[in-house]
Design a protein around this motif. Structure first.
Motif, mmCIF file in Angstrom:
data_model
loop_
_atom_site.group_PDB
_atom_site.id
_atom_site.type_symbol
_atom_site.label_atom_id
_atom_site.label_comp_id
_atom_site.label_asym_id
_atom_site.label_seq_id
_atom_site.Cartn_x
_atom_site.Cartn_y
_atom_site.Cartn_z
ATOM 1 N N ILE A 176 0.769 -1.346 0.054
ATOM 2 C CA ILE A 176 -0.129 0.079 -0.128
ATOM 3 C C ILE A 176 1.018 1.184 0.076
ATOM 4 O O ILE A 176 1.800 1.331 1.120
ATOM 5 C CB ILE A 176 -0.834 0.060 1.159
ATOM 6 N N LEU A 177 0.900 2.046 -0.832
ATOM 7 C CA LEU A 177 1.760 3.072 -1.103
ATOM 8 C C LEU A 177 0.947 4.591 -1.158
ATOM 9 O O LEU A 177 -0.224 4.643 -1.546
ATOM 10 C CB LEU A 177 2.289 3.188 -2.630
ATOM 11 N N THR A 178 1.593 5.708 -0.591
ATOM 12 C CA THR A 178 1.017 6.777 -0.784
ATOM 13 C C THR A 178 2.073 7.542 -1.811
ATOM 14 O O THR A 178 3.095 7.672 -1.411
ATOM 15 C CB THR A 178 1.110 7.855 0.570
ATOM 16 N N ASP A 179 1.483 7.909 -3.130
ATOM 17 C CA ASP A 179 2.529 8.573 -4.042
ATOM 18 C C ASP A 179 3.795 8.055 -4.115
ATOM 19 O O ASP A 179 4.902 8.400 -4.503
ATOM 20 C CB ASP A 179 2.296 10.018 -3.615
ATOM 21 N N GLY A 180 3.721 6.492 -4.358
ATOM 22 C CA GLY A 180 4.833 5.890 -4.467
ATOM 23 C C GLY A 180 5.734 5.478 -3.416
ATOM 24 O O GLY A 180 6.787 4.522 -3.388
ATOM 25 N N VAL A 181 5.726 5.844 -2.194
ATOM 26 C CA VAL A 181 6.252 5.164 -1.031
ATOM 27 C C VAL A 181 5.031 4.819 -0.012
ATOM 28 O O VAL A 181 4.127 5.014 -0.024
ATOM 29 C CB VAL A 181 7.202 6.335 -0.127
ATOM 30 N N VAL A 235 -2.014 5.204 -3.647
ATOM 31 C CA VAL A 235 -2.938 6.289 -3.540
ATOM 32 C C VAL A 235 -2.181 7.789 -3.718
ATOM 33 O O VAL A 235 -1.336 8.152 -3.106
ATOM 34 C CB VAL A 235 -3.548 6.336 -2.319
ATOM 35 N N ILE A 236 -2.697 8.476 -4.835
ATOM 36 C CA ILE A 236 -2.024 9.696 -5.189
ATOM 37 C C ILE A 236 -2.883 10.833 -4.538
ATOM 38 O O ILE A 236 -4.100 11.017 -4.900
ATOM 39 C CB ILE A 236 -1.896 9.596 -6.669
#
Length: 702
Positions: free
Chosen positions: A106-111, A157-158
């Motif tokens: 699970i990522l936030t804008d790639g991290v 998630v972006i």
């Protein structure tokens, strides 16, 4: 019956999607975009969805606003190949093709999210989907860019917390508000972007959500649990159960899911410098939530039951930078980093802290995007991840531990027109170490080191206008997590005494997938079929022993096989005045077996969904039916799950079309108030899905 349902559902979800200017050159006038033409940004270079060699889902705009729920899992569960852990309405993580936990990133804008949702199903993901601008779900070669734990897939998630572009207005505002009747859910979120001096953008956002106990469609306990409770009610053995427990009262519970309310707020600020040759930005955010975990009710003598609440807080710092080099070797250099301090307290009935979880996470990645060389493009990079994790309390099932991981990766693509080739590789060095204290002799003390190499290769061929067939082959390796290596204690969240093994080997998987995508005048189709062969697959097995009043689950390793398919399609049947009549549907299925043991646990059954919509410039009308088959392929410690059918309807209204972005959505979900339970859930026999839910959403951007 299943075959007829499968054929009937071979058409797919394709609701309205609004594409931001940063991701598409031009959106159609009515705001509706063919899924196959969406641009996917979860990779160092943007790619058309038609060219991706594996299953992918993209949700944004009105479609995201309509799908929004209080958790990430419930927001995404209606997309192909995606289910959810559904540990009540407040803790639900995505399940991809039957894989969950450590096998899904699970990522936030790639991290990373830097929470502990991978540790237990009762731990919420520290991401509020209310502030998401776009969510992408990927499988296949591109997941190698994000770590070996993405063996099942990636959910990215972006948001706009670090601005990407300079607003045209002096002040740009995005707002969304929702009311849901099933849990008396009230949520509101907003963001403000202000340009300064033509190059700087400052950002602020916040959200608030409050819910009561969830309304369910019938009894709280599943039929098998009710029958067991009633069989033990009124017997002499009932006196052996925990104080105050009545099996008959448990069996009679209905209407509302006790201890399922929540209150969550978030706040964030960010700033970015944006020029023609690059951008650089920073953001700080705070996540705070207090939510209840549905009770796992006692139905047998000797069982205890408790309904803890979780008090969660996370402080997070994010950095992002990109520079266009304009050189002959590199097109751009990108950097992304995040750090978070997370803690949650599991509160007893009297408010006392029973167990405390602490997690500090750091992740950074540097990507070097190559300059295009004719048909050849690609990117390579390095990624570092660090995690310090500690559990304190009577129910600490893990020692204090740390994990460090260094990865090197590359993704290369050759575009020969009709023929496209793609390959990826990742090397990873992982060190996991446990630090038990002197009064914790049950835990392993020491470290394990793993070196892994993963690779993938694939090709796609455009055999007709708008049609492309792709095949990819991958060999991936995942180092065992600290939880799988070092667990040895009572885990109240899953009602199990969990025992890992520090001797585990690297988990490896060989995957083969074929993808067919096509679109034409008024229709689109996407289908994928996959087969994964696992070696040293880490699974849990019930030993029959009892420790600390809980059944003992021993983690082991064996071969495993996962295979299945996903299909989605839509077609415009007619034009009625200024509106399009569109039929759509989807179907997905996964079969999973641990060789020599039996069916893998918590595998979603066959699912079919079909809908009919009228789409216009100002109004969209849609009705849909979703059928989920029963799941009878179960492990020894699972119960079977009954089939269910839910009917939903929705209306979207845009008063000024797309010229002025204001929209309202009204939806009725589970209209006939059926008892629906998701087999992927640990808590399915004690926490059904929401009953009838009327939702109203307003969204504005100006």
């Amino acid at each position: 019956m299943k075959l007829l349902a499968l054929l009937a559902g071979s058409s797919a979800l394709a609701s309205a999607v609004m594409v931001p200017q940063a991701w598409a050159d031009e959106a159609p006038a009515d705001g509706h975009v063919q899924p196959s033409s969406q641009i996917v940004v979860t990779a160092p270079f943007q790619r058309d969805r038609l060219d991706i060699l594996s299953g992918v889902s993209v949700v944004q705009g009105e479609e995201l606003a309509q799908a929004l729920r209080s958790t990430l899992g419930e927001t995404l569960d209606r997309f192909p190949g995606v289910s959810a852990t559904s540990f009540g309405p407040n803790a639900s993580r995505p399940v991809l093709r039957g894989l969950q936990g450590e096998r899904v990133r699970i990522l936030t804008d790639g991290v990373g999210a830097f929470d502990v949702s991978n540790t237990s199903a009762d731990h919420a993901v520290a991401i509020n989907p209310l502030l998401a601008e776009r969510i992408e779900v990927l499988r296949g070669p591109a997941t190698l860019l994000f770590g070996s734990s993405a063996i099942g897939g990636v959910v990215n998630v972006i948001d706009k917390r670090i601005p990407r572009q300079i607003p045209d207005e002096p002040v740009h505002v995005d707002m969304i508000g929702t009311y849901g009747s099933a849990a008396d859910e009230r949520s509101v979120g907003g963001a403000v972007d202000v340009p300064l001096a033509g190059k700087f953008v400052i950002h602020a956002d916040g959200s608030y959500m409050k819910t009561g106990n969830l309304r369910v469609g019938g009894n709280v306990l599943a039929p098998v649990a009710r029958l067991t409770a009633l069989a033990n009610a009124g017997t002499e053995d009932e006196d052996q159960s925990a104080e105050g427990i009545s099996f008959a009262e448990n069996a009679a519970l209905k209407g509302r899911l006790p201890n399922s309310g929540a209150e969550t707020w978030t706040a964030g600020v960010g700033a970015a410098l944006i020029t023609d040759s690059g951008n650089m930005g920073i953001a700080y955010s705070r996540y705070d939530s207090l939510y209840g975990v549905p009770v796992r009710y006692a139905v047998r003598p000797g069982e205890e039951q408790e309904g803890p609440r979780l008090d969660v807080a996370q402080d997070r710092l994010d950095l992002r930078a990109e520079v266009e080099t304009g050189g002959g070797l590199l097109k751009s250099i990108r950097a992304r980093a995040g750090y978070a301090s997370y803690r949650h307290f599991e509160l007893e009935g009297d408010g006392a802290i029973g167990t405390a979880f602490y997690n500090k996470g750091l992740e950074g990645r540097l990507e070097l995007v190559q300059a295009d060389r004719g048909a050849w493009k690609g990117a390579s990079g390095v990624q570092y991840f660090s995690r310090d994790f500690n559990v304190i309390g009577d129910e600490a099932f893990l020692p204090k531990s740390s994990t460090q991981q260094l990865g090197l990766f590359t993704l290369q693509q050759i575009d020969l027109g009709a023929l496209k080739l793609e390959g990826g590789a990742r090397y990873e060095h992982t060190v996991a170490q446990a630090f038990p204290t002197g009064d914790q002799p049950q835990f392993f003390g020491g470290k394990r080191t793993f070196d892994t190499l993963s690779a993938s290769a694939g090709a796609s061929y455009g055999f007709a206008q708008g049609w492309r067939l792709g095949v990819n082959l991958s060999r991936t390796a995942r180092a065992p997590s600290a939880e799988e290596l070092f667990a040895n204690g009572p885990h109240a969240g899953t009602q199990a005494f969990e025992v890992g093994s520090p001797d585990f080997k690297v988990e490896r998987a060989t995957g083969l997938e074929a993808v067919l995508r096509g679109q034409g005048a008024g229709f689109n189709l996407e289908a994928s079929a996959y087969y994964n062969w696992f070696d040293n697959f880490i699974y849990e097995d019930l030993t029959g022993e009892v420790e600390d009043g809980l059944p003992v689950y021993q983690f082991g390793q064996a071969k495993a096989r996962y295979y299945g398919f996903e299909v989605q399609a839509s077609a415009t049947l007619a034009k009625l005045g200024g509106m399009d009549l569109v039929a759509d549907g989807l179907a997905d299925y996964v079969h999973a077996e641990v060789v020599g043991i039996g069916p893998a646990p918590r595998i979603p059954p066959l699912r079919v969904q079909g809908g009919l919509a009228l789409n216009g410039k100002n109004v969209d009308l849609r009705g849909e039916v979703e059928w989920s088959d029963s799941q009878n392929r179960t492990t020894a410690f699972e119960t079977q799950t009954a089939s269910f059918t839910v009917v939903n309807a929705q209306v979207n209204y845009r008063p000024w079309g797309n010229d002025r972005p204001l929209s309202f959505a009204l939806s009725a979900n589970n209209i006939f108030d059926v008892d629906a339970r998701r087999h992927a859930s640990f808590l399915k026999d004690f926490a059904p899905l929401a009953g009838r839910d009327i939702r109203i959403t307003a969204r504005a951007s100006f």
